[in-house]
Motif scaffolding. Structure first.
Motif, mmCIF file in Angstrom:
data_model
loop_
_atom_site.group_PDB
_atom_site.id
_atom_site.type_symbol
_atom_site.label_atom_id
_atom_site.label_comp_id
_atom_site.label_asym_id
_atom_site.label_seq_id
_atom_site.Cartn_x
_atom_site.Cartn_y
_atom_site.Cartn_z
ATOM 1 N N GLY A 30 -0.617 3.503 0.143
ATOM 2 C CA GLY A 30 -1.856 4.269 0.267
ATOM 3 C C GLY A 30 -1.723 5.698 -0.224
ATOM 4 O O GLY A 30 -2.666 6.261 -0.782
ATOM 5 N N SER A 51 -8.698 1.401 -3.467
ATOM 6 C CA SER A 51 -8.444 0.292 -2.534
ATOM 7 C C SER A 51 -7.077 0.449 -1.875
ATOM 8 O O SER A 51 -6.921 0.181 -0.672
ATOM 9 N N CYS A 52 -6.078 0.886 -2.656
ATOM 10 C CA CYS A 52 -4.751 1.137 -2.077
ATOM 11 C C CYS A 52 -4.825 2.251 -1.035
ATOM 12 O O CYS A 52 -4.209 2.154 0.044
ATOM 13 N N GLY A 96 2.741 -0.159 3.582
ATOM 14 C CA GLY A 96 1.323 -0.060 3.242
ATOM 15 C C GLY A 96 0.834 1.374 3.218
ATOM 16 O O GLY A 96 0.042 1.768 2.349
ATOM 17 N N ALA A 100 -6.372 2.324 6.648
ATOM 18 C CA ALA A 100 -6.537 1.282 7.663
ATOM 19 C C ALA A 100 -5.247 1.095 8.463
ATOM 20 O O ALA A 100 -5.281 0.968 9.704
ATOM 21 N N LEU A 101 -4.106 1.108 7.773
ATOM 22 C CA LEU A 101 -2.837 0.933 8.478
ATOM 23 C C LEU A 101 -2.481 2.162 9.309
ATOM 24 O O LEU A 101 -1.870 2.033 10.390
ATOM 25 N N LEU A 140 -6.391 0.897 2.091
ATOM 26 C CA LEU A 140 -5.420 0.113 2.833
ATOM 27 C C LEU A 140 -4.503 1.013 3.651
ATOM 28 O O LEU A 140 -4.217 0.747 4.833
#
Length: 439
Positions: free
Chosen positions: A403, A33-34, A399, A40-41, A37
């Motif tokens: 990640g 999940s990290c 973020g 996504a960033l 993220l």
């Protein structure tokens, strides 16, 4: 007896690969999940532009290059522990955690390779860094230190993957015998028909020795090339000949700390206390203490060079580190890298695994701060006072950094369940030569 230990080592290490617990899947879900993220960033940054990061003028390098140097440094200890100690015949020391260190090397180099792409902004133009004939009649600038990074990282990744895989071959052959289904088929393919005959072992030992000798110079060369990204510039605080040995020592320091960070929970949750003993951690702590002293010495030398160089810009850059905008980062770096590791002079602390685990976190925090201070404070305080500035990372950079840790730990967690985390054949060989390890 050695024969009994052979059976227990094989049984314990192969058992660690079976039946993942709910805690394992929870950890994988969290780290993945990290990583998601961070992806996504990164996508958000490519869509919106580099303005969403904290990069500005004059600080055009920031967290992304800090992370790049940090992860390259993490990768170096794996090569040191595995290749260098193999050449020096320190098998009883290295055999319990060299496999985890080699896996850490591969995954850390993969993680480091992401950050030059992230820092480019327009990552889809990365192929412009690769020297190949093209219809645009353009060629890369081989005099650029950033171009040297492309060759250093790609070479290091290739050699690390081959070295890691070759070391796995005998253990994959063992795993093939005791597994079924898809795993048996996969292990059979990747073990390359290894059956353990005398002739196969003779060729294997020669090839593994060659790879270890070939990989050893990379410990020095790769991070020296990374240091030249800075040393070749005329920026105050960067333009110094001490950077190559300084960066190499720091890389081994942070990499050894990360090995402890990874191996301590791995030893506990996979129940490998019999094979990774307190003596092994004691030896790792000595390496960490030794490299900490080298790094501390480098800090003193840097200040000495700046003060006695009769160069006001060099002196100003280092004074600014101590009293300027980044002073708290600097003092945190010194505390984590120089002061706290002095506790390792006490044998009781070197053999306290919980203490080593906590200290490894402080060391990695300190080494990240070191790279951040070197990059940001020097760029923010160059030659002209009217061009001085300040760099503050944004939530996008934070973020993406999170990640990268998710990426690294996801791969390492999967490694612990799909591959033998300790070299079974080397444990057996060490037990035959020196006897089973003492808990």
């Amino acid at each position: 007896t050695p024969r009994d230990y052979h059976e227990s080592a094989e049984r314990d290490i192969l058992a660690a690969m079976k039946n993942p617990s709910k805690l394992f899947w929870l950890a994988v879900t969290f780290t993945a999940s990290c990583f998601a993220l961070g992806l996504a960033l990164w996508t958000y940054q490519m869509l919106k532009g580099m303005g969403v990061s904290g990069l500005n003028s004059p600080v055009g390098w920031g967290v992304y290059i800090t992370n790049f140097v940090f992860w390259v440094g993490i990768a170096h200890s794996g090569t040191l522990i595995s290749a260098v100690l193999y050449l020096f015949r320190a098998k009883s020391f290295r055999s319990s955690f060299n496999r985890a260190a080699e896996a850490m090397t591969v995954f850390a180099v993969m993680t480091a390779g992401l950050f030059p792409l992230i820092h480019l902004g327009r990552a889809w133009f990365f192929f412009w860094l690769l020297p190949y004939p093209n219809e645009r009649l353009l060629w890369v600038n081989f005099r650029s230190p950033l171009e040297w990074d492309v060759f250093a990282i790609s070479t290091y990744l290739t050699v690390s993957v081959v070295f890691f895989y070759v070391g796995l071959i005998p253990d994959l052959a063992i795993a093939k015998r005791v597994t079924t289904g898809v795993r048996k088929w996969a292990y059979g393919i990747f073990s390359l028909g290894f059956t353990g005959t005398l002739n196969q072992w003779r060729h294997y030992d020669k090839y593994y020795m060659f790879l270890a000798a070939f990989a050893t110079p990379l410990v020095v060369s790769v991070h020296s090339v990374v240091s030249w990204d800075f040393a070749m510039a005329i920026v105050p605080g960067w333009h110094t000949t001490i950077f190559a040995p300084y960066f190499v020592a720091g890389a081994i320091f942070s990499g050894t700390a990360m090995v402890i960070t990874l191996v301590v929970p791995m030893r506990r949750f996979l129940k490998l206390h019999r094979h990774i003993t307190v003596d092994h951690f004691d030896n790792l702590a000595k390496i960490m203490l030794f490299t900490s002293m080298i790094v501390t010495y480098s800090y003193f030398v840097e200040f000495g060079l700046s003060i006695y160089s009769n160069n006001v810009y060099e002196a100003g850059a280092f004074i600014n580190r101590a009293v300027g905008d980044y002073r708290f980062h600097y003092y945190g770096m010194v505390a984590c890298n120089s002061a706290i590791p002095l506790l390792l002079f006490v044998r009781k602390w070197r053999r306290n695994i919980n203490f080593l685990f906590v200290m490894s976190f402080f060391v990695n925090i300190g080494m990240w701060l070191e790279r951040f201070v070197i990059i940001s404070s020097s760029l923010a305080h160059e030659f002209l006072p009217y061009a001085w500035g300040f760099y503050k990372p944004t939530w996008v950079e934070a973020g993406i950094t999170l990640g990268s840790f998710g990426f690294f730990f996801t791969f390492f967690l999967l490694f612990t369940k799909f591959l033998p985390v300790i070299a079974i054949t080397e444990l057996k060989e060490t037990a035959d030569e020196h006897g089973p390890p003492r808990i």
